[in-house]
Design an enzyme around this catalytic site. Structure first.
Site, mmCIF file in Angstrom:
data_model
loop_
_atom_site.group_PDB
_atom_site.id
_atom_site.type_symbol
_atom_site.label_atom_id
_atom_site.label_comp_id
_atom_site.label_asym_id
_atom_site.label_seq_id
_atom_site.Cartn_x
_atom_site.Cartn_y
_atom_site.Cartn_z
ATOM 1 N N ASP A 8 0.893 -1.166 0.000
ATOM 2 C CA ASP A 8 0.000 0.000 0.000
ATOM 3 C C ASP A 8 0.926 1.209 0.000
ATOM 4 O OD1 ASP A 8 -1.626 2.125 0.610
ATOM 5 O OD2 ASP A 8 -2.312 1.355 2.545
ATOM 6 N N LYS A 71 2.769 11.191 -3.427
ATOM 7 C CA LYS A 71 1.761 10.479 -4.220
ATOM 8 C C LYS A 71 0.882 11.447 -5.021
ATOM 9 C CE LYS A 71 -1.710 6.887 -3.469
ATOM 10 N NZ LYS A 71 -2.144 5.908 -2.466
ATOM 11 N N GLU A 170 -7.043 0.527 -4.805
ATOM 12 C CA GLU A 170 -7.089 0.455 -3.339
ATOM 13 C C GLU A 170 -8.448 -0.034 -2.814
ATOM 14 O OE1 GLU A 170 -5.805 4.380 -2.322
ATOM 15 O OE2 GLU A 170 -3.753 3.934 -2.940
ATOM 16 N N ASP A 193 -12.853 5.887 2.221
ATOM 17 C CA ASP A 193 -11.423 5.849 2.550
ATOM 18 C C ASP A 193 -10.938 7.238 2.953
ATOM 19 O OD1 ASP A 193 -8.682 5.645 2.643
ATOM 20 O OD2 ASP A 193 -8.463 4.578 0.752
#
Ligand code: AMP
Length: 657
Positions: A8, A71, A170, A193
């Site tokens: 992850d 990211k 994800e 999330d």
């Protein structure tokens, strides 16, 4: 070939996981930490980059040379990056169609270069934990990542020395970790999330065992960090009002992240810090850490003490913060996630009631207010509770900050050809049942039934005035109880009654974890006993195979044994009833008839005597024939007994004298 790890690669934190002996687990680094902050510090000179917790600590003092939230920049061009996204403490370069780069001292680094450092650390940690080289990985990305962003992630993996076997969404990984691939076809799942720096809500639909992303919506600059900042603002005010230092940002009056700038050349500004500025940064850093810790603790406690001793040589700060106060301060930020939920539902052309489950992912979803709000918006029955009809279930059964990594590891294991035995977890590897009269196995859940499953049967007693029954739970494929495995025994008591009258319901239920719960209930009184047995599915493959092979090998003998036991039980019953009839009706029977019945009885007893003392099986055909002959011979006797019984009943009721 080395095994495949699941990674992850998060905005705030990254994790590496693997499936070991069928169990997905997150690997810890040498310090025991399972979360690696996705932060890379580039020191001066030839020193190698510093990654993770160490880089996070240096970040306060050397913000211009420390990259975090990389990211957000993966696979993006200068023109695509918003002003808000550029508000970081290091210099972001790249305009228009050019790729984004970061200026670290005299080097220009790509987001892939920086991510590769994080991945290298995870690779090294995994190798140290597993004691073997790790060269293959599955890496997760947000569902909204486009091709360029996915390719950049793959390139980062390759730079780190991985063969990237697959890039996985994800929310899909999270749904796998929650075991939702076992839901029924076309089940729909919302994945909420909320991590440290990003929020997204994805809606998935299960089609032929594969999750399809129906829609996804979110904000790449909304997460737990915003809550921390809100709390910091509040504490900064409190410190000032308590006579402490003024920590608001000097030029704008806005307290910001340590070293963050509102524009301009961030690197130059950060480098030009005065000692006073450095002190301020250290104070802000302490404050930020205290704020986050308080926020985290308030997920399980109602109130906490925020304590900052010697913030300056003459000022220490303490404040009692309650969960209610934290919720009041941060509610408005969390409410921003609602619009994304609604948008995602609308994009998928669904309403909340069309969902089967809502799962929570990301560390920030541990906050009780987040759970309450999600439950409210999606119309879930109760946080963590089973859903009522037409309401989705809010599933909080998994660790929200590890779910994505664990799901990636599960995907890795599937790609690696593993989890074959885990497929067995979906079905019962062997039949389950109970022992009944004569020592036979009565199957309640047959082998290869899909779990979870519930099945039951009704039983009665074999003896008059029995006060209890012994429920002996068995597992196996053989006809006789003694040849199967015993999972356990327990007793159910009930009021004495003639044989055949008590009714005992036995129900077997195997839950999703494979645990068998056996319930036995006396139907007359409702009295019941429920006993959990050990896992009904977690059985050694070799043992299962042996049991099945033995059942095939002994199929003929087993069948004969069952037929013998059943015929013997029948014979014993008829023999007892016939003897009783001969005695009771003695005066009414012709002597010749009595002799013929006695002879038939004798032949049954002779057939019973053929039982081998070793195998406990006799001449089945002879006993079945003798039973049939006795039935035939006693037909007149049975009629007579019935007449007598009827007469007795009518007399008892005063209908005849
Ligand atoms: P992630 O990006 O999933 O690692 O999530 C990190 C965010 O979750 C950070 O903002 C943490 O402060 C927050 N977080 C972690 N644990 C908790 C907790 N128990 N309660 C509230 N927030 C938490």
């Amino acid at each position: 070939m080395s095994r495949i790890v699941g990674i992850d690669l998060g905005t705030t934190n990254s994790l590496v996981a693997v499936v070991d002996s069928g169990i997905p687990m997150v690997l810890a680094d040498k310090d025991g930490s399972r979360l690696t902050p996705s932060v890379v510090h580039y020191p001066a000179g030839d020193a190698p980059p510093v990654v993770g917790h160490a880089a996070n600590r240096i970040r306060v003092l050397e913000p211009a040379d420390t990259v975090y939230s990389v990211k957000r920049f993966m696979g993006r061009r200068g023109a695509e990056v918003s002003v808000q996204e550029r508000r970081v403490t290091y210099a972001v370069e790249g305009e228009a169609a050019g790729p984004v780069t970061f200026r670290m001292r005299d080097r220009a680094l790509t987001p892939e270069d920086v991510s590769a450092e994080v991945l290298r650390k995870l690779k090294a940690d995994a190798e140290a934990a597993l004691g073997e080289p790790v060269t293959r990985a599955v890496i997760t990305v947000p569902a909204y990542f486009n091709d360029a962003q996915r390719n950049a992630t793959k390139r980062a993996g390759e730079l780190a020395g991985f063969t990237v076997e697959r890039i996985v969404n994800e929310p899909t990984a999270a749904a796998l970790a929650y075991g939702l691939d076992k839901l029924k076809e076309h089940s729909r799942v919302a994945v909420y999330d909320l991590g440290g720096g990003t929020f997204d809500l994805s809606i998935l639909e299960l089609n032929q065992g594969v999750f399809q992303v129906l829609s996804t919506h979110g904000n790449t600059c909304l997460g737990g960090d915003d809550l921390d900042r809100r709390l910091m603002d509040f504490l900064i005010d409190s410190i000032r009002m308590a006579g402490g230092p003024d920590l608001t940002e000097p030029s704008t009056g806005i307290p910001t992240e340590p070293g963050a700038t509102t524009g301009g050349d961030a690197a130059a500004e950060a480098k030009g810090l005065s000692p006073v500025g450095t002190e301020r940064l250290v104070m802000l850093s302490r404050l930020r850490e205290a704020a986050e810790q308080a926020k985290i603790r308030l997920s399980s406690e109602e109130a906490v003490e925020v304590s900052l001793p010697f913030l300056t040589p003459r000022f220490s700060f303490t404040y009692r913060l309650t969960r209610v106060e934290l919720e009041r301060l941060t509610r408005e930020i969390l409410l921003q996630t609602r619009a994304h939920c609604l948008r995602s539902l609308a994009d998928a052309k669904l309403e909340a009631k069309d969902l089967d489950q809502v799962i929570l992912v990301g560390g920030q979803t541990r906050m009780p207010l987040v759970r309450r709000l999600a439950a409210e918006w999606f119309g879930c029955a109760e946080p963590g509770a089973g859903g009522a009809r037409g309401k989705p279930v809010l599933n909080t059964s998994q660790n929200p900050d590890e779910a994505v990594a664990l799901g990636a590891a599960i995907q890795a294991e599937i790609l690696d050809g593993g989890f074959k035995h885990l497929l067995l977890l979906d079905v019962t590897p062997l039949s389950l049942g109970i022992e009944t009269f004569g020592g036979l196995m009565n199957v309640i859940i047959p082998r290869n039934s899909t779990i979870p499953i519930k099945a039951g049967e009704m039983f009665t007693t074999a003896v008059d005035n029995q006060r209890s029954v012994l429920i002996h739970v068995l597992q196996g494929e053989r006809e006789r109880a003694r040849d199967n495995w015993s999972l356990g025994k327990f007793e159910l008591e009930f009021a004495p009654a003639p044989k055949g009258v008590p009714r005992v319901g036995v129900q077997f239920e195997i839950d999703a974890d494979g645990i068998l719960h056996v319930l036995a209930r006396d139907i007359a009184t409702g009295r019941q006993v429920v006993v959990p047995m050990r896992s009904a599915v977690d059985v050694d493959d070799a043992e299962v195979q042996r049991m099945v092979e033995e059942s095939v090998e002994h199929a003929f003998d087993d069948l004969r044994a069952r037929q013998w036991i059943e015929a013997k039980l029948r014979a014993s019953e008829t023999v007892v009833a016939t003897r009783k009839g001969l005695t009771e009706c003695h005066a009414d029977l012709e002597p010749a008839y009595r002799v013929s019945v006695e002879a038939a009885l004798g032949r049954v007893e002779e057939a019973l005597a053929t039982e081998d003392t070793r195998t406990k099986v006799g001449d089945v055909a002879r006993l079945i024939a003798a039973n049939a002959a006795l039935d035939e011979a006693t037909r007149a006797l049975a009629d007579l007994m019935m007449d007598k019984a009827m007469e007795a009943l009518l007399r008892q009721r005063g209908m005849i004298s």
